[in-house]
Design a protein around this motif. Structure first.
Motif, PDB file in Angstrom:
ATOM      1  N   SER A 111      -3.034   5.263  -5.198  1.00  0.00           N
ATOM      2  CA  SER A 111      -2.285   4.141  -4.645  1.00  0.00           C
ATOM      3  C   SER A 111      -2.458   2.882  -5.478  1.00  0.00           C
ATOM      4  O   SER A 111      -1.503   2.141  -5.727  1.00  0.00           O
TER       5      SER A 111
ATOM      6  N   GLN B 125      -2.481  11.362  -2.207  1.00  0.00           N
ATOM      7  CA  GLN B 125      -2.356   9.906  -2.282  1.00  0.00           C
ATOM      8  C   GLN B 125      -2.548   9.271  -0.908  1.00  0.00           C
ATOM      9  O   GLN B 125      -3.271   8.272  -0.767  1.00  0.00           O
TER      10      GLN B 125
ATOM     11  N   PRO C  99      -4.815   3.305   1.042  1.00  0.00           N
ATOM     12  CA  PRO C  99      -4.188   2.264   0.214  1.00  0.00           C
ATOM     13  C   PRO C  99      -5.067   1.753  -0.924  1.00  0.00           C
ATOM     14  O   PRO C  99      -4.569   1.126  -1.858  1.00  0.00           O
TER      15      PRO C  99
ATOM     16  N   SER D 134       1.530   6.039   7.576  1.00  0.00           N
ATOM     17  CA  SER D 134       0.800   7.021   6.768  1.00  0.00           C
ATOM     18  C   SER D 134       0.684   8.355   7.499  1.00  0.00           C
ATOM     19  O   SER D 134       0.877   9.416   6.908  1.00  0.00           O
TER      20      SER D 134
ATOM     21  N   GLU E 217      -0.406   3.299  -9.578  1.00  0.00           N
ATOM     22  CA  GLU E 217       0.781   3.964  -9.078  1.00  0.00           C
ATOM     23  C   GLU E 217       1.400   4.946 -10.068  1.00  0.00           C
ATOM     24  O   GLU E 217       2.142   5.832  -9.671  1.00  0.00           O
TER      25      GLU E 217
END
Length: 220
Positions: free
Chosen positions: A173, A163, A168, A96, A176
């Protein structure tokens, strides 16, 4: 291909390979489009014989554009593969951070290319009246660069950064569809504009005429 993998993934939620493929393919589409945009920007300056009117030296511009785009793309692919193919929390966090860095770097780099395009447009418009006849509608074609940078560098990258910032478990996220919708419509708008005006083909035609005229002058 990315949208196709996304559809297949939605029908077969247990397919880990399809999920990873749609992540990677949807990621590289806008980046590859911007690679085309950057190369076309260089070619347009060359075919109008105005390579020295930008911010970068003419001989360094194409290698710089190519190198930075490719390096950022490769790093982005590595981060995306790690992010999509592992459930290890430490690796996901590292991926990330890597993706966040590449999106920020891409945004800065593509904004720089837009700044150079604006700088070149001002100088070319003032001092190259004779070369403008090669491409009478150059101002119209030139707007394609601003369209691409504003949509991909600013719009798409901001969505991706948001995002990643949500994590997550964030809305973008968990749900989607917003990221896929953004990538799809943004890329569709750029491809539509470039498909209608097809600036790479215009530049190629001008360069072909220049070579033909030079060969005829040598024969004379």
């Amino acid at each position: 291909m990315g949208m196709g993998a996304r559809i297949y993934s939605s029908e077969d939620v247990g397919s880990f390979g399809a999920y990873g493929a749609q992540n990677v393919l949807l990621l590289i589409g806008p980046t590859l489009s911007m690679l085309t945009v950057n190369i076309t920007q260089v070619k347009m300056m060359q075919c109008l014989k105005s390579e020295n009117m930008g911010l970068l030296p003419a001989r360094f511009r194409l290698p710089t554009y190519l190198t930075l785009n490719v390096v950022l793309l490769v790093i982005q692919l590595i981060g995306t593969v790690i992010y999509a193919m592992t459930q290890n929390i430490a690796l996901v966090e590292s991926a990330s951070k890597l993706l966040t860095a590449t999106y920020v770097c891409q945004m800065v780099f593509w904004i720089f290319t837009l700044v150079e395009n604006v700088f070149w447009s001002i100088r070319f418009g003032r001092h190259s009246a004779s070369n403008q006849s090669m491409m009478p509608h150059w101002k119209l074609y030139n707007q394609l660069f601003g369209l691409a940078v504003s949509i991909v560098a600013l719009g798409r990258n901001l969505v991706r950064l948001t995002q990643l910032g949500m994590g997550p478990t964030g809305f973008l996220s968990v749900n989607e569809w917003p990221s896929y919708a953004f990538d799809f419509y943004q890329l569709a708008v750029i491809l539509l504009g470039w498909g209608v005006f097809y600036l790479p083909g215009v530049c190629k035609e001008i360069q072909f005429k220049q070579v033909h005229e030079e060969s005829q002058s040598h024969e004379c």
